[in-house]
Write a protein that holds these residues in place. Structure first.
Motif, PDB file in Angstrom:
ATOM      1  N   UNK A 148       0.831  -1.205   0.000  1.00 48.00           N
ATOM      2  CA  UNK A 148       0.000   0.000   0.000  1.00 48.00           C
ATOM      3  C   UNK A 148       0.866   1.256   0.000  1.00 48.00           C
ATOM      4  N   UNK A 149       1.987   1.201   0.699  1.00 45.74           N
ATOM      5  CA  UNK A 149       2.914   2.341   0.721  1.00 45.74           C
ATOM      6  C   UNK A 149       3.490   2.573  -0.672  1.00 45.74           C
ATOM      7  N   UNK A 150       3.886   1.472  -1.342  1.00 45.00           N
ATOM      8  CA  UNK A 150       4.418   1.580  -2.698  1.00 45.00           C
ATOM      9  C   UNK A 150       3.359   2.138  -3.645  1.00 45.00           C
ATOM     10  N   UNK A 151       2.117   1.699  -3.464  1.00 45.83           N
ATOM     11  CA  UNK A 151       1.037   2.162  -4.327  1.00 45.83           C
ATOM     12  C   UNK A 151       0.748   3.643  -4.118  1.00 45.83           C
ATOM     13  N   UNK A 152       0.908   4.118  -2.882  1.00 48.18           N
ATOM     14  CA  UNK A 152       0.581   5.505  -2.552  1.00 48.18           C
ATOM     15  C   UNK A 152       1.678   6.483  -2.959  1.00 48.18           C
ATOM     16  N   UNK A 153       2.897   6.009  -3.097  1.00 46.72           N
ATOM     17  CA  UNK A 153       4.022   6.891  -3.398  1.00 46.72           C
ATOM     18  C   UNK A 153       4.485   6.692  -4.840  1.00 46.72           C
ATOM     19  N   UNK A 154       4.272   7.727  -5.662  1.00 42.44           N
ATOM     20  CA  UNK A 154       4.702   7.645  -7.060  1.00 42.44           C
ATOM     21  C   UNK A 154       6.220   7.521  -7.154  1.00 42.44           C
ATOM     22  N   UNK A 155       6.927   8.243  -6.286  1.00 41.54           N
ATOM     23  CA  UNK A 155       8.383   8.200  -6.307  1.00 41.54           C
ATOM     24  C   UNK A 155       8.895   6.821  -5.930  1.00 41.54           C
ATOM     25  N   UNK A 156       8.350   6.240  -4.861  1.00 42.78           N
ATOM     26  CA  UNK A 156       8.787   4.918  -4.415  1.00 42.78           C
ATOM     27  C   UNK A 156       8.473   3.866  -5.462  1.00 42.78           C
ATOM     28  N   UNK A 157       7.294   3.981  -6.071  1.00 42.31           N
ATOM     29  CA  UNK A 157       6.914   3.046  -7.134  1.00 42.31           C
ATOM     30  C   UNK A 157       7.929   3.115  -8.277  1.00 42.31           C
ATOM     31  N   UNK A 158       8.296   4.338  -8.677  1.00 41.93           N
ATOM     32  CA  UNK A 158       9.243   4.512  -9.777  1.00 41.93           C
ATOM     33  C   UNK A 158      10.618   3.985  -9.427  1.00 41.93           C
ATOM     34  N   UNK A 159      11.058   4.218  -8.180  1.00 34.88           N
ATOM     35  CA  UNK A 159      12.374   3.742  -7.758  1.00 34.88           C
ATOM     36  C   UNK A 159      12.447   2.223  -7.845  1.00 34.88           C
TER      37      UNK A 159
END
Length: 208
Positions: free
Chosen positions: A64-75
């Motif tokens: 859920x954290x990865x889904x909520x953060x565009x930056x984290x998802x991209x990283x």
């Protein structure tokens, strides 16, 4: 716990899903064709282990954290894509012996297993899939939501492992035949590397 009707529906949906060729299938087939059935099965087992990690991530909320953060998802996405491209370039540049008889296979089963785990874990789309898919079959009124999610995740992993083993055995048999052909040996590394690079590019271009 989960009622039988929901569980049967879930199994039917997952069974159909895991036999649709996707990145995990392509990775498994590429490894089995180039390095043998054992390595293909090890790759499938690595993918399954990665899916276990994704199940745990979905349960504890990391997905859920990865889904909520565009930056984290991209990283995570670009790290995974870079890793796949790295494996692809390495396979393309690696020289394959003209005769594999009595020699080591291009990659060991343990190494293929570790690479498959990392490849699967670094795919944020898989994390989002588990986050979005599993809860659809969870009924809070049945209690023990965490146990329901864990059961659904385990079923998915087992069915996924079964499908990759089927593909690995089929591709491994074909690979044994192809590896006796010098022309195939010359190009198999480039083909496998091309598949890995293509998967890496595909992952890099994916959106949430």
């Amino acid at each position: 716990m989960i009622d039988p009707a929901t569980l049967i529906t879930y199994v039917a949906v997952v069974f159909g899903f895991v036999f649709i060729p996707g990145p995990a299938t392509l990775l498994t087939v590429a490894r089995a064709t180039s390095s043998g059935t054992k390595v293909g099965i090890a790759t499938g087992a690595g993918v399954a282990a990665g899916d276990v990690i994704h199940t745990i991530m979905a349960i504890v909320g990391i997905s859920a954290i990865i889904a909520a953060s565009a930056m984290l998802f991209s990283i995570v996405k670009y790290i995974g894509a870079a890793y796949l491209v790295y494996l692809g370039i390495r396979a393309i540049l690696e020289k394959t012996p003209a005769d594999l008889a009595g020699r080591m296979l291009p990659i060991s089963a343990s190494r293929a297993f570790r690479q498959a785990i990392l490849t699967e874990v670094l795919n944020p789309k898989t994390a989002l899939f588990f986050l979005a898919f599993l809860p659809q079959f969870v009924h809070p009124q049945a209690g023990f939501v965490v146990l329901q999610l864990m059961l659904l995740g385990i079923i998915f992993v087992l069915l996924g492992l079964f499908s990759t083993v089927v593909f690995a055995v089929s591709a491994g048999g074909l690979g044994s035949f192809l590896r006796r052909n010098p022309a195939v040996l010359k190009w198999q590394g480039k083909v496998v590397g091309g598949i890995y690079c293509a998967l890496g590019i595909r992952l890099a271009l994916q959106q949430r």
